[in-house]
Design an enzyme around this catalytic site. Structure first.
Site, mmCIF file in Angstrom:
data_model
loop_
_atom_site.group_PDB
_atom_site.id
_atom_site.type_symbol
_atom_site.label_atom_id
_atom_site.label_comp_id
_atom_site.label_asym_id
_atom_site.label_seq_id
_atom_site.Cartn_x
_atom_site.Cartn_y
_atom_site.Cartn_z
ATOM 1 N N ARG A 31 66.098 -7.580 42.752
ATOM 2 C CA ARG A 31 64.233 -8.091 42.404
ATOM 3 C C ARG A 31 64.429 -8.406 41.067
ATOM 4 O O ARG A 31 64.064 -9.364 40.638
ATOM 5 C CB ARG A 31 63.242 -6.831 42.918
ATOM 6 C CG ARG A 31 62.943 -6.573 44.112
ATOM 7 C CD ARG A 31 62.326 -5.359 44.374
ATOM 8 N NE ARG A 31 62.556 -3.879 43.987
ATOM 9 C CZ ARG A 31 62.621 -2.788 44.972
ATOM 10 N NH1 ARG A 31 62.372 -3.250 46.094
ATOM 11 N NH2 ARG A 31 62.798 -1.880 44.957
ATOM 12 N N PHE A 65 56.238 -10.771 54.020
ATOM 13 C CA PHE A 65 57.240 -9.204 54.081
ATOM 14 C C PHE A 65 57.230 -8.557 52.782
ATOM 15 O O PHE A 65 58.155 -7.511 52.671
ATOM 16 C CB PHE A 65 58.235 -9.337 54.573
ATOM 17 C CG PHE A 65 58.394 -9.861 56.404
ATOM 18 C CD1 PHE A 65 58.117 -9.411 57.345
ATOM 19 C CD2 PHE A 65 58.954 -11.776 56.041
ATOM 20 C CE1 PHE A 65 57.715 -10.665 58.656
ATOM 21 C CE2 PHE A 65 59.332 -12.205 57.233
ATOM 22 C CZ PHE A 65 58.858 -11.809 58.203
ATOM 23 N N ASP A 95 52.079 -9.198 53.852
ATOM 24 C CA ASP A 95 52.050 -8.488 54.876
ATOM 25 C C ASP A 95 51.167 -8.091 56.048
ATOM 26 O O ASP A 95 50.107 -8.336 55.626
ATOM 27 C CB ASP A 95 52.745 -7.035 54.180
ATOM 28 C CG ASP A 95 53.544 -5.996 54.645
ATOM 29 O OD1 ASP A 95 54.939 -6.447 54.155
ATOM 30 O OD2 ASP A 95 53.002 -5.312 55.635
ATOM 31 N N ASP A 152 61.642 -11.464 53.029
ATOM 32 C CA ASP A 152 62.174 -9.951 52.603
ATOM 33 C C ASP A 152 61.535 -9.250 54.234
ATOM 34 O O ASP A 152 60.870 -7.880 54.078
ATOM 35 C CB ASP A 152 62.078 -9.085 51.451
ATOM 36 C CG ASP A 152 62.458 -7.387 51.380
ATOM 37 O OD1 ASP A 152 63.635 -7.609 52.921
ATOM 38 O OD2 ASP A 152 62.216 -7.030 51.290
ATOM 39 N N CYS A 188 67.751 -7.120 56.373
ATOM 40 C CA CYS A 188 68.652 -5.006 56.438
ATOM 41 C C CYS A 188 69.087 -4.402 57.575
ATOM 42 O O CYS A 188 68.590 -3.418 57.567
ATOM 43 C CB CYS A 188 67.028 -4.602 55.285
ATOM 44 S SG CYS A 188 65.703 -4.809 56.554
#
Length: 400
Positions: A214, A230, A252, A301, A341
């Site tokens: 970030r 996201f 989102d 993300d 991730c």
């Protein structure tokens, strides 16, 4: 020393011998001695060589999780406190500890437990039966160790509500460990203020692992128009706003997350420039493209598209599609920040998927930065599951 001995089959235990910490059920030849699931047992190779000790759970495919490779290791409260002290000392040297992950399971040689610190609140996630027995000891040790550095813990909340506990024969639980407290906790990271909901937020309430990534987008966002997909509770979007972006749209699918993101934007005085929308990103991006929208910076993300090897092929399709869509929305010479991730989306496969997406979008990529999870989520070599986050920043150029 231990009443129970787990003996491996000949030729098995390759992961363990390479530095890993797990023994799978199909690697075991015999279990000798009386035990209850959760007890600490010795692990021997087929020839009787002692490979260490760990706690056993025959209900789990990961039957033994190693705690120590020393055959004479005594697993007691003093052992657990040493592990906790080592984990804290490592973080003091490597990360801003105002909010950070204090214990990261296997990577801190405490398999099956995660503890996050949000300001003066601890959030505990216990995922294995053996470590569950030691949970109170670990929590108290953390309180003592932090107090020695002048950090007073206001409260502890447990978020052991992941489905994986069912595979260990355990119930999913959440609630206070000790006295109740206000579970909405304010933290500051990279100069951005957030409210973290440790009771009802995702996982432990906030994704600390992207802290350095970030920060990395700050230098590419000043004066820019940014799209953050996201966005969850708005972390990348708010970092873009703090860095001086002229406008940011965070998207989102969760209205709860969007509401939290909007509150975070107000806290930071960014509501005029950082806006949020509740929408399915896969449905929204084609529409934005058709409308002729273009952004200086697009951030992707997404949640893990795969949590097992069986679904990797479908995950690749998802990552490829979202990256094609994202690249098409970046103006020529703008930037794409993209990540995965999922541990099962291995680094080489993720890079290959992005390369294929660039070809599909008819774009050329110049790599600006590659990152992984922040150092409070250490990557323990040979413990492959500890390496999961891959993060790229690219400049996106039209084909020339």
């Amino acid at each position: 020393m231990y009443r129970t001995i787990v003996t491996l089959k000949k030729g098995e235990g390759r992961t363990l011998k390479a530095g890993g910490m797990w023994v799978y059920d199909n690697e075991i030849d015999s279990i000798q001695g009386d035990f209850e699931n959760g007890d600490v047992v010795a692990v021997h190779d087929f020839d009787g060589y002692c490979m260490g000790c760990g706690y056993i759970n025959t209900r789990s495919k990961i039957t033994v999780r190693l705690l120590s490779r020393k055959k004479d290791a005594v697993i007691d409260e003093a052992f657990m406190e040493r592990r906790v002290r080592d984990a804290w000392e490592y973080r003091r040297q490597t990360i801003d500890t105002s909010s950070c992950r204090l214990i990261f399971g296997e990577a801190d040689f405490l398999p099956g437990i995660v503890v996050d610190k949000f300001s003066d609140v601890l959030v505990v996630e216990s995922l294995a039966l053996g470590i569950d027995r030691w949970k109170p000891v670990i929590v108290e040790a953390l309180k003592r160790v932090l107090a020695e550095d002048g950090i007073s813990v206001r409260g502890v909340y447990e978020r052991s509500d992941a489905k994986v506990r069912l595979q260990e024969g355990m119930e999913r639980i959440k609630g206070f460990i000790g006295e109740p407290f206000d579970t909405r906790v304010e933290i500051v990271e990279n100069g951005v203020r957030y409210i973290v909901d440790v009771e009802d937020g995702q996982k432990t309430g906030f994704f600390l692992d992207q802290k350095n990534n970030r920060a990395a987008i700050h230098r590419i966002c000043k004066g820019k128009r940014v799209l953050d997909c996201f966005t969850h509770t708005g972390s990348f979007a708010l970092n873009a706003g703090i860095a001086g972006a002229v406008s940011v749209l965070g998207v989102d699918a969760s209205q709860l997350a969007v509401d939290q993101a909007q509150e975070n934007a107000r806290m930071n005085g960014l509501s005029d420039r950082v806006k949020f929308r509740c929408a399915d990103v896969f449905e929204l991006l084609p529409g934005l493209e058709e409308q002729g929208e273009r952004y200086d910076v697009v951030i992707l993300d997404p949640p893990a598209f795969t949590k097992s090897r069986n679904s990797v092929k479908n995950a690749v399709k998802g990552y490829r599609e979202i990256n094609i869509r994202g690249m098409k929305l970046v103006r020529d010479g703008g930037f794409l920040a993209t990540c995965s991730c999922s541990h099962f989306m291995e680094p080489e496969l993720f890079a290959k998927t992005i390369r294929e997406a660039a070809a599909g979008a008819h774009k050329r990529l110049r790599q600006v930065e590659f990152g992984t999870q922040a150092p409070d989520h250490p990557i323990l070599w040979a413990a492959d599951q500890s390496y999961y986050l891959k993060f790229y920043i690219f400049q996106v150029c039209n084909e020339r």
